[in-house]
Design a protein around this motif. Structure first.
Motif, PDB file in Angstrom:
ATOM      1  N   GLN A  75       0.818  -1.217   0.000  1.00 49.43           N
ATOM      2  CA  GLN A  75       0.000   0.000   0.000  1.00 49.43           C
ATOM      3  C   GLN A  75       0.855   1.273   0.000  1.00 49.43           C
ATOM      4  OE1 GLN A  75      -3.328  -0.142  -0.363  1.00 49.43           O
ATOM      5  NE2 GLN A  75      -3.087  -2.376  -0.443  1.00 49.43           N
ATOM      6  N   ASP A  76       2.193   1.115   0.121  1.00 48.95           N
ATOM      7  CA  ASP A  76       3.122   2.245   0.148  1.00 48.95           C
ATOM      8  C   ASP A  76       2.739   3.248   1.238  1.00 48.95           C
ATOM      9  OD1 ASP A  76       5.247   3.882  -0.555  1.00 48.95           O
ATOM     10  OD2 ASP A  76       4.145   4.933  -2.133  1.00 48.95           O
ATOM     11  N   GLU A  77       2.610   2.735   2.470  1.00 46.70           N
ATOM     12  CA  GLU A  77       2.253   3.622   3.574  1.00 46.70           C
ATOM     13  C   GLU A  77       2.814   3.100   4.897  1.00 46.70           C
ATOM     14  OE1 GLU A  77      -1.988   3.750   3.619  1.00 46.70           O
ATOM     15  OE2 GLU A  77      -2.202   1.793   4.593  1.00 46.70           O
ATOM     16  N   VAL A  78       3.085   4.062   5.802  1.00 43.28           N
ATOM     17  CA  VAL A  78       3.529   3.719   7.152  1.00 43.28           C
ATOM     18  C   VAL A  78       2.314   3.286   7.957  1.00 43.28           C
ATOM     19  CG1 VAL A  78       4.545   4.599   9.285  1.00 43.28           C
ATOM     20  CG2 VAL A  78       5.499   5.288   7.074  1.00 43.28           C
ATOM     21  N   ILE A  79       2.378   2.076   8.530  1.00 40.61           N
ATOM     22  CA  ILE A  79       1.281   1.586   9.359  1.00 40.61           C
ATOM     23  C   ILE A  79       1.368   2.221  10.738  1.00 40.61           C
ATOM     24  CG2 ILE A  79       0.243  -0.462  10.419  1.00 40.61           C
ATOM     25  CD1 ILE A  79       1.391  -2.066   8.024  1.00 40.61           C
ATOM     26  N   TRP A  80       2.559   2.206  11.324  1.00 39.34           N
ATOM     27  CA  TRP A  80       2.785   2.935  12.566  1.00 39.34           C
ATOM     28  C   TRP A  80       4.277   3.157  12.777  1.00 39.34           C
ATOM     29  CZ3 TRP A  80       6.009   0.517  15.869  1.00 39.34           C
ATOM     30  CH2 TRP A  80       5.988  -0.875  15.976  1.00 39.34           C
ATOM     31  N   SER A  81       4.593   4.104  13.656  1.00 37.77           N
ATOM     32  CA  SER A  81       5.991   4.348  14.024  1.00 37.77           C
ATOM     33  C   SER A  81       6.071   4.629  15.518  1.00 37.77           C
ATOM     34  CB  SER A  81       6.563   5.539  13.237  1.00 37.77           C
ATOM     35  OG  SER A  81       5.867   6.723  13.546  1.00 37.77           O
ATOM     36  N   ARG A  82       7.198   4.296  16.104  1.00 42.16           N
ATOM     37  CA  ARG A  82       7.444   4.558  17.522  1.00 42.16           C
ATOM     38  C   ARG A  82       8.720   5.390  17.597  1.00 42.16           C
ATOM     39  NH1 ARG A  82       6.573  -0.677  20.716  1.00 42.16           N
ATOM     40  NH2 ARG A  82       4.511  -0.287  19.870  1.00 42.16           N
ATOM     41  N   THR A  83       8.608   6.598  18.126  1.00 43.06           N
ATOM     42  CA  THR A  83       9.701   7.553  18.010  1.00 43.06           C
ATOM     43  C   THR A  83      10.406   7.825  19.337  1.00 43.06           C
ATOM     44  OG1 THR A  83       8.173   9.420  18.284  1.00 43.06           O
ATOM     45  CG2 THR A  83       8.617   8.678  16.034  1.00 43.06           C
ATOM     46  N   LEU A  84      11.600   8.392  19.190  1.00 49.91           N
ATOM     47  CA  LEU A  84      12.454   8.781  20.312  1.00 49.91           C
ATOM     48  C   LEU A  84      12.411  10.299  20.424  1.00 49.91           C
ATOM     49  CD1 LEU A  84      14.799   7.886  22.326  1.00 49.91           C
ATOM     50  CD2 LEU A  84      16.355   8.397  20.419  1.00 49.91           C
ATOM     51  N   SER A  85      12.248  10.825  21.622  1.00 55.05           N
ATOM     52  CA  SER A  85      12.183  12.281  21.790  1.00 55.05           C
ATOM     53  C   SER A  85      13.557  12.895  21.592  1.00 55.05           C
ATOM     54  CB  SER A  85      11.660  12.645  23.178  1.00 55.05           C
ATOM     55  OG  SER A  85      12.632  12.355  24.172  1.00 55.05           O
ATOM     56  N   ALA A  86      13.572  14.161  21.164  1.00 56.37           N
ATOM     57  CA  ALA A  86      14.829  14.887  20.997  1.00 56.37           C
ATOM     58  C   ALA A  86      15.542  15.033  22.332  1.00 56.37           C
ATOM     59  CB  ALA A  86      14.560  16.249  20.371  1.00 56.37           C
ATOM     60  N   ALA A  87      14.791  15.168  23.419  1.00 54.98           N
ATOM     61  CA  ALA A  87      15.400  15.309  24.753  1.00 54.98           C
ATOM     62  C   ALA A  87      16.225  14.076  25.104  1.00 54.98           C
ATOM     63  CB  ALA A  87      14.318  15.548  25.795  1.00 54.98           C
ATOM     64  N   LEU A  88      15.686  12.873  24.828  1.00 56.99           N
ATOM     65  CA  LEU A  88      16.432  11.643  25.096  1.00 56.99           C
ATOM     66  C   LEU A  88      17.638  11.520  24.170  1.00 56.99           C
ATOM     67  CD1 LEU A  88      13.722   8.943  25.862  1.00 56.99           C
ATOM     68  CD2 LEU A  88      15.474   9.820  27.400  1.00 56.99           C
ATOM     69  N   ALA A  89      17.487  11.958  22.929  1.00 54.36           N
ATOM     70  CA  ALA A  89      18.624  11.934  21.997  1.00 54.36           C
ATOM     71  C   ALA A  89      19.735  12.856  22.498  1.00 54.36           C
ATOM     72  CB  ALA A  89      18.167  12.341  20.600  1.00 54.36           C
ATOM     73  N   ARG A  90      19.367  14.006  23.054  1.00 57.23           N
ATOM     74  CA  ARG A  90      20.373  14.922  23.593  1.00 57.23           C
ATOM     75  C   ARG A  90      21.119  14.282  24.770  1.00 57.23           C
ATOM     76  NH1 ARG A  90      16.206  18.784  22.933  1.00 57.23           N
ATOM     77  NH2 ARG A  90      15.786  18.855  25.176  1.00 57.23           N
ATOM     78  N   LYS A  91      20.379  13.601  25.650  1.00 57.65           N
ATOM     79  CA  LYS A  91      21.020  12.927  26.787  1.00 57.65           C
ATOM     80  C   LYS A  91      21.971  11.834  26.303  1.00 57.65           C
ATOM     81  CE  LYS A  91      17.319  13.658  30.179  1.00 57.65           C
ATOM     82  NZ  LYS A  91      16.307  12.983  31.049  1.00 57.65           N
ATOM     83  N   ALA A  92      21.534  11.076  25.292  1.00 56.98           N
ATOM     84  CA  ALA A  92      22.394  10.034  24.732  1.00 56.98           C
ATOM     85  C   ALA A  92      23.658  10.636  24.140  1.00 56.98           C
ATOM     86  CB  ALA A  92      21.632   9.243  23.676  1.00 56.98           C
ATOM     87  N   ALA A  93      23.517  11.754  23.431  1.00 53.49           N
ATOM     88  CA  ALA A  93      24.671  12.419  22.821  1.00 53.49           C
ATOM     89  C   ALA A  93      25.656  12.886  23.883  1.00 53.49           C
ATOM     90  CB  ALA A  93      24.204  13.591  21.969  1.00 53.49           C
ATOM     91  N   GLU A  94      25.148  13.401  25.000  1.00 57.28           N
ATOM     92  CA  GLU A  94      26.026  13.859  26.084  1.00 57.28           C
ATOM     93  C   GLU A  94      26.858  12.707  26.629  1.00 57.28           C
ATOM     94  OE1 GLU A  94      23.399  15.591  28.916  1.00 57.28           O
ATOM     95  OE2 GLU A  94      22.895  17.319  27.656  1.00 57.28           O
ATOM     96  N   ILE A  95      26.244  11.558  26.824  1.00 52.01           N
ATOM     97  CA  ILE A  95      26.960  10.382  27.327  1.00 52.01           C
ATOM     98  C   ILE A  95      28.016   9.938  26.326  1.00 52.01           C
ATOM     99  CG2 ILE A  95      26.691   7.926  27.865  1.00 52.01           C
ATOM    100  CD1 ILE A  95      23.896   8.687  29.019  1.00 52.01           C
ATOM    101  N   ILE A  96      27.664   9.921  25.049  1.00 49.62           N
ATOM    102  CA  ILE A  96      28.589   9.474  24.005  1.00 49.62           C
ATOM    103  C   ILE A  96      29.772  10.426  23.874  1.00 49.62           C
ATOM    104  CG2 ILE A  96      28.801   9.158  21.499  1.00 49.62           C
ATOM    105  CD1 ILE A  96      25.843   8.096  21.650  1.00 49.62           C
TER     106      ILE A  96
END
Length: 264
Positions: A75-96
């Protein structure tokens, strides 16, 4: 009785040049004609599925971005997605950055790819990419399905080992590249196996009715979930150690060989 075949793409059925062999293509088509459900399970975003489309057209459902997106190819469509917040990505980047201050980052969203300076190779042109800004409202509105971190000084296994203890409670973390030190992160409750399990439950299919193929650490949970989980002989040693079964190498059309044996 096998009712569903789940397969990773790159290094499992897709070559470095982005093609799928005719023998492998025919094996999947024959399985589908025999009534077996086909699900491709990949770290790729749904916009980068050209090898499947070229080989199979609109065959099957695709679990993309290591489980963060369920995509209906027919059908060429996204059925669903589960996303990561930018805030959590920022915390991950700080650790890395504490481990590698020169690490670079990228975020795959439901709309496109966002890159920081130094992430891509200078000679590697990536069109239609935005600059990565983890403080912008736009990236949260789009939704991060995969957050990437690259190290140019640490090996992949060393990079993963150094950050995993602190990161694993914030995000799911894995890696799938042999030649690049690249971490792949997503929502903490996401991996290939969890999304595949949810999809199987929709179809009334149990793990003992699933055959799965993969080659890298991001495939391990999926190969453990499927009662018939095969690691490619050409795959990562960690993946081979965790899988119940081993398929012949990618160069030998290993997936096709196993499917052909199943259909006999």
């Amino acid at each position: 009785m096998i009712k569903l075949i789940a397969s990773d793409l790159d290094g499992t059925i897709v070559s470095l040049d982005g093609t799928i062999s005719e023998r492998t293509r025919r094996a999947f088509l024959n399985a589908r004609e025999a009534g077996i459900q086909i699900v491709f399970v990949t770290g790729r975003p749904f916009r980068w599925l050209s090898p499947i489309i070229q080989a199979f057209g609109g065959l099957g459902t695709v679990i993309c971005s290591n489980g963060a997106v369920l995509y209906d190819l027919e059908q060429d469509e996204v059925i669903w997605s589960r996303t990561l917040s930018a805030a959590l990505a920022r915390k991950a980047a700080e650790i890395i950055l504490q481990v590698d201050p020169e690490a670079s980052f990228a975020a795959e969203t439901t709309k496109g790819l966002h890159l920081s300076d130094g992430f891509a190779e200078p000679h590697h042109r990536l069109d239609d990419c935005a600059e990565l800004d983890l403080t912008s409202d736009e990236i949260d509105q789009e939704g991060i399905v995969k957050f990437l971190a690259r190290s140019r000084k640490l090996t992949m296994d060393d990079f993963y080992a150094a950050v995993q203890p602190e990161l694993h409670q914030l995000v799911s973390i894995t890696h799938s590249a042999f030649d690049v030190s690249l971490l792949e992160m997503a929502h903490v409750d996401i991996n290939k196996a969890k999304t595949l399990n949810e999809y199987c439950q929709r179809l009334g299919i149990t793990p003992d009715e699933v055959m799965a193929f993969g080659d890298m650490p991001n495939d391990i949970q999926m190969l453990e979930f499927a009662q018939h989980g095969y690691a490619m002989a050409s795959g990562h040693p960690t993946t081979l150690a965790c899988a119940r079964y081993q398929a012949p190498s990618f160069a030998e059309d290993g997936v096709a060989q196993i499917i052909e044996g199943l259909l006999k």
